[in-house]
Write an enzyme that holds these catalytic residues in place. Structure first.
Site, short mmCIF file in Angstrom:
data_model
loop_
_atom_site.label_atom_id
_atom_site.label_comp_id
_atom_site.label_asym_id
_atom_site.label_seq_id
_atom_site.Cartn_x
_atom_site.Cartn_y
_atom_site.Cartn_z
N PRO A 105 0.80 -1.23 0.00
CG PRO A 105 -0.91 -1.60 1.51
CD PRO A 105 0.41 -2.15 1.09
CG LEU A 106 3.17 2.51 -2.23
CD1 LEU A 106 3.60 2.20 -3.66
CD2 LEU A 106 4.32 3.10 -1.45
CB ALA A 123 -4.54 3.19 3.53
CB ALA A 164 0.73 -1.39 10.18
CE1 TYR A 224 -2.51 7.05 9.59
CE2 TYR A 224 -1.36 5.16 8.68
CZ TYR A 224 -1.56 6.53 8.74
OH TYR A 224 -0.82 7.38 7.96
NE ARG A 279 10.18 4.33 0.40
CZ ARG A 279 10.80 4.55 1.56
NH1 ARG A 279 11.31 5.73 1.83
NH2 ARG A 279 10.92 3.58 2.44
#
Length: 363
Positions: free
Chosen positions: A24-25, A58, A173, A176, A320
């Site tokens: 996730p990014l 997310a 994670a 959050y 990345r």
């Protein structure tokens, strides 16, 4: 290339053809009403491979789950329809795609959600928020409110399946909401959701239970970051806390699609990683018998991805490096040179730095 990284494996209902995953990014390319856009459909399409796993950015389970501007949601029909364009493109290439479910808890701003942020306890994040203003003090969730949020995760999972996703990853994670309950630095509750590892992990375990009940274990996954430090996360006994929840999941839901851990060396705010990190995910790998995703730091040491996959059989998550190399799988398979990413374009709302990184071309 006959290495573990390119060896097939079973994940839920799917047969992966390699073990390189997009993790996730957050990229802020959704519309102002949190609807996924054609830009996002193109972005995931570019990175999809036959038998490859993609995990989305997310995605908010409700408007009040946080609502950063231009981050996507999965709580209304327009958003479901927008995500359907994404899943259709990925599936057309033979890819597998999971949606990450998100509630940011105390990291939210009242101006965005229309009310005071919530958390495990009334402990604010130190420092300033995205606008440079002091972080807001949250209020502690009541038990009935916790039960309500569990059901919101359940509904979001059902919405994700309607949108065509192969499964969901529960975001527990990076400081959050669910992570705020796990860590002793942000949870000083004295009820059944505070104190012991059993109690602090209860909320996350209840969310897993509800999502599994809704869509099945093979479509359910969860992400953890025992050592992230981001947003003031710190736990007094991380091996005990995450060892407890990993064992609980192994005992009750051993057929989850996967568990996803962030390596202790990772720091997504820096352009390097800690090579001398003493902590290790190995105790959790030993507990969990199903598919295990390891992410963090591989952008800066791609050889480590090959080595860890060889040693553990893990799926290796890239972030990345997948931003700047839409064809990352083939570049790693063939040893082709890699594009460098531009951090300045990570969080804009434009096509630049999102869908315009070049694919490798042979001379």
């Amino acid at each position: 290339m006959n290495t573990a990284l390119f060896t097939p494996m079973r994940l839920g209902h799917h047969e992966l053809k390699h073990r390189i995953a997009l993790v996730p990014l957050t990229r802020f390319r959704a519309s102002e009403t949190a609807v996924p856009t054609d830009l996002q459909a193109e972005y995931y399409d570019q990175r999809a491979t036959d038998g490859g796993l993609l995990i989305t950015e997310a995605t908010f389970i409700t408007h009040k789950a946080g609502s950063y501007p231009r981050a996507p949601g999965i709580y209304n029909q327009e958003q479901i329809n927008g995500w359907k364009k994404v899943t259709d493109k990925v599936h057309a290439k033979g890819g597998v795609i999971f949606l990450q479910l998100w509630h940011i808890g105390r990291a939210a701003m009242a101006a965005n959600i229309g009310e005071q942020p919530v958390s495990a306890s009334d402990i604010a994040i130190k420092g300033v928020n995205l606008l440079g203003l002091p972080q807001e003090k949250p209020r502690a969730l009541t038990i009935p409110e916790i039960k309500e949020i569990v059901q919101q995760y359940r509904q979001a999972a059902l919405n994700a399946v309607e949108a065509g996703f192969d499964g969901v990853e529960i975001h527990s994670a990076n400081g959050y909401l669910l992570d705020q309950f796990l860590n002793t630095s942000s949870n000083n509750r004295t009820d059944i959701y505070g104190g012991s590892a059993e109690n602090r992990t209860r909320f996350a375990r209840e969310v897993v239970d509800a999502v599994v009940d809704a869509i099945g274990a093979e479509r359910t996954a969860i992400r953890f970051s025992p050592w992230s430090g981001f947003q003031d996360m710190e736990d007094a006994k991380p091996y005990e806390t995450w060892g407890y929840i990993t064992q609980a999941l192994q005992d009750k839901h051993s057929n989850l699609a996967y568990v996803h851990f962030i390596e202790p060396r990772a720091d997504f705010q820096a352009d390097s990683y800690d090579e001398k990190q003493a902590d290790t995910l190995d105790p959790f790998r030993k507990i969990w018998k199903g598919p295990f995703i390891s992410a963090g730091g591989y952008t800066y040491n791609t050889q480590a991805a090959f080595d860890v996959a060889e040693k553990t059989g893990n799926i290796i998550g890239f972030g990345r490096l997948f931003i700047s190399n839409p064809d990352l799988v083939e570049r790693l398979r063939n040893g082709w040179p890699l594009n460098k990413y531009d951090r300045n374009t990570f969080y804009t709302n434009e096509a630049s730095g999102y869908i315009d990184y070049p694919f490798y071309k042979k001379d």
